[in-house]
Design an enzyme around this catalytic site. Sequence first.
Site, mmCIF file in Angstrom:
data_model
loop_
_atom_site.group_PDB
_atom_site.id
_atom_site.type_symbol
_atom_site.label_atom_id
_atom_site.label_comp_id
_atom_site.label_asym_id
_atom_site.label_seq_id
_atom_site.Cartn_x
_atom_site.Cartn_y
_atom_site.Cartn_z
ATOM 1 N N LYS A 139 -12.021 -1.639 -5.090
ATOM 2 C CA LYS A 139 -11.905 -2.829 -4.247
ATOM 3 C C LYS A 139 -13.268 -3.409 -3.910
ATOM 4 O O LYS A 139 -13.447 -4.620 -3.907
ATOM 5 C CB LYS A 139 -11.160 -2.499 -2.945
ATOM 6 C CG LYS A 139 -9.656 -2.407 -3.115
ATOM 7 C CD LYS A 139 -8.976 -2.410 -1.762
ATOM 8 C CE LYS A 139 -7.474 -2.173 -1.916
ATOM 9 N NZ LYS A 139 -6.789 -2.074 -0.624
ATOM 10 N N LYS A 183 -2.561 -1.579 -13.734
ATOM 11 C CA LYS A 183 -1.549 -1.585 -12.679
ATOM 12 C C LYS A 183 -1.208 -3.009 -12.266
ATOM 13 O O LYS A 183 -2.108 -3.854 -12.152
ATOM 14 C CB LYS A 183 -2.145 -0.814 -11.490
ATOM 15 C CG LYS A 183 -1.289 -0.727 -10.268
ATOM 16 C CD LYS A 183 -2.013 0.013 -9.152
ATOM 17 C CE LYS A 183 -3.051 -0.860 -8.459
ATOM 18 N NZ LYS A 183 -3.585 -0.284 -7.223
ATOM 19 N N LYS A 233 -1.833 -7.785 -7.089
ATOM 20 C CA LYS A 233 -2.103 -9.193 -6.820
ATOM 21 C C LYS A 233 -3.586 -9.538 -6.946
ATOM 22 O O LYS A 233 -3.940 -10.696 -7.099
ATOM 23 C CB LYS A 233 -1.615 -9.562 -5.421
ATOM 24 C CG LYS A 233 -0.103 -9.590 -5.351
ATOM 25 C CD LYS A 233 0.462 -11.002 -5.299
ATOM 26 C CE LYS A 233 0.671 -11.425 -3.893
ATOM 27 N NZ LYS A 233 1.626 -12.441 -3.613
HETATM 28 P P1 TYM Z 1 -0.163 -1.542 -0.648
HETATM 29 O O1 TYM Z 1 0.206 -2.498 0.429
HETATM 30 O O2 TYM Z 1 -1.253 -1.900 -1.583
HETATM 31 O O3 TYM Z 1 1.115 -1.226 -1.525
HETATM 32 C C1 TYM Z 1 2.369 -0.863 -0.947
HETATM 33 C C2 TYM Z 1 3.037 0.207 -1.801
HETATM 34 O O4 TYM Z 1 3.252 -0.292 -3.132
HETATM 35 C C3 TYM Z 1 2.779 0.662 -4.080
HETATM 36 N N1 TYM Z 1 2.329 -0.039 -5.290
HETATM 37 C C4 TYM Z 1 2.769 0.222 -6.527
HETATM 38 N N2 TYM Z 1 3.657 1.119 -7.004
HETATM 39 C C5 TYM Z 1 3.898 1.115 -8.345
HETATM 40 N N3 TYM Z 1 3.291 0.274 -9.211
HETATM 41 C C6 TYM Z 1 2.403 -0.645 -8.788
HETATM 42 N N4 TYM Z 1 1.816 -1.479 -9.654
HETATM 43 C C7 TYM Z 1 2.092 -0.698 -7.388
HETATM 44 N N5 TYM Z 1 1.264 -1.473 -6.644
HETATM 45 C C8 TYM Z 1 1.426 -1.053 -5.360
HETATM 46 C C9 TYM Z 1 1.648 1.380 -3.369
HETATM 47 O O5 TYM Z 1 1.377 2.624 -3.951
HETATM 48 C C10 TYM Z 1 2.170 1.465 -1.952
HETATM 49 O O6 TYM Z 1 2.985 2.596 -1.807
HETATM 50 N N6 TYM Z 1 -2.843 1.996 1.647
HETATM 51 C C11 TYM Z 1 -1.508 1.472 1.476
HETATM 52 C C12 TYM Z 1 -0.822 1.047 2.761
HETATM 53 C C13 TYM Z 1 -0.752 2.085 3.818
HETATM 54 C C14 TYM Z 1 0.040 3.265 3.810
HETATM 55 C C15 TYM Z 1 -0.191 3.895 5.063
HETATM 56 C C16 TYM Z 1 0.898 3.841 2.879
HETATM 57 C C17 TYM Z 1 -1.392 2.058 5.003
HETATM 58 N N7 TYM Z 1 -1.063 3.137 5.756
HETATM 59 C C18 TYM Z 1 0.427 5.094 5.378
HETATM 60 C C19 TYM Z 1 1.520 5.049 3.209
HETATM 61 C C20 TYM Z 1 1.276 5.660 4.445
HETATM 62 C C21 TYM Z 1 -1.595 0.244 0.578
HETATM 63 O O7 TYM Z 1 -2.591 -0.409 0.502
HETATM 64 O O8 TYM Z 1 -0.427 -0.100 -0.007
#
Ligand code: TYM
Length: 329
Positions: free
Chosen positions: A112, A194, A197
């Site tokens: 990032k 992957k 966005k």
């Molecule tokens: P975020 O908001 O980027 O994504 C949300 C969830 O979507 C999953 N994901 C995917 N799974 C499969 N293929 C993909 N291409 C793909 N892109 C995204 C992510 O793995 C995620 O599960 N750090 C986290 C948010 C967070 C969180 C937490 C998660 C904050 N606190 C506590 C679990 C527990 C994040 O940025 O997800």
Amino acid sequence: RPRVLSGIQPTAGSFHLGNYLGAVRQWVALQEAHDAFYCVVDLHAITVEQNPKELRQNTRVSAAQLLALGIDPDRATLFVQSHVPEHAQLGWIMQCLTGFGEAARMTQFKDKSARQEQSVGVGLFTYPILQAADILLYQAHYVPVGEDQRQHLELTRDLATRFNSRHGKTFRLPEAYIVKDTAKIFDLQDPTAKMSKSVPGGVVELLEDPKRSAKKIRSAVTDTGREIIFDVENKPGVSNLLTIYSALTGRTVESLVLDYDGKGYGDLKKDLGEVFTEWVTPVQERVRMYLDDVASLDKILARGAERAREVASTTLRRTYDKIGFVLPE
Ligand code: TYM
């Protein structure tokens, strides 16, 4: 009932198909037999610059999408992270427990920060530590996420172990709940990357015009050869489409492969475009319905925050006590 916690960023407004298949679909399934806590992580969103108006709107749009996708606020606790101040409070304690080098090893930060055009904030660096606090506050057994969050879950477990060994058992060690088949959905234009966005191109957004999504699916990069088979190594494009198709219809990849025997990539892509459109249209209608009544939506979130605080404040108080803070009366 085992506890589950997960979070999703409101940054983007619309979720994409990877978010749904990798994470939210499991959230919906797990709420049935688990004590589930799901949050829209607005504190995480501000690790990169946000427009206040858009952030507020995107937070509600995210909550509306979770409801439209099947999160039931009577079964699961759905809330906004900033409504529960204990996240920031335990986040600080976890920061004091984390080694600098340990935080610097997080690959998502490296990715990032490399992509970030503006100057990189310290919050982006400490982001996974706040995520650890999110999870540990609720004493979660399982954390349903996509593959890209695995390293953050390892850090969470390390921090919990460290605190427990210094101060006595305080936090439960959570386990990542990652469903192998859909743990990583790939970009339709670059099926080795992957779906995300931050790298636009072949990203299917749940709230865009389904015609646009169907077109993206029809123009997905497929592979050389003509056979429709599941082979991630040699046919990543076709395999990704089969994974999505299977997840959206509940049909096995094997039965799809049999069905498309003798047909071409064009047939598969056209059909998947239709499958997606049929699936997403009622989802979009429900999102509109929730957003038409913001007062009710905010009430659902307020109720969720109240339930979340009961659990979070108990853990925080116990943590403060273990650390040696004088507890307020
Ligand atoms: P975020 O908001 O980027 O994504 C949300 C969830 O979507 C999953 N994901 C995917 N799974 C499969 N293929 C993909 N291409 C793909 N892109 C995204 C992510 O793995 C995620 O599960 N750090 C986290 C948010 C967070 C969180 C937490 C998660 C904050 N606190 C506590 C679990 C527990 C994040 O940025 O997800």
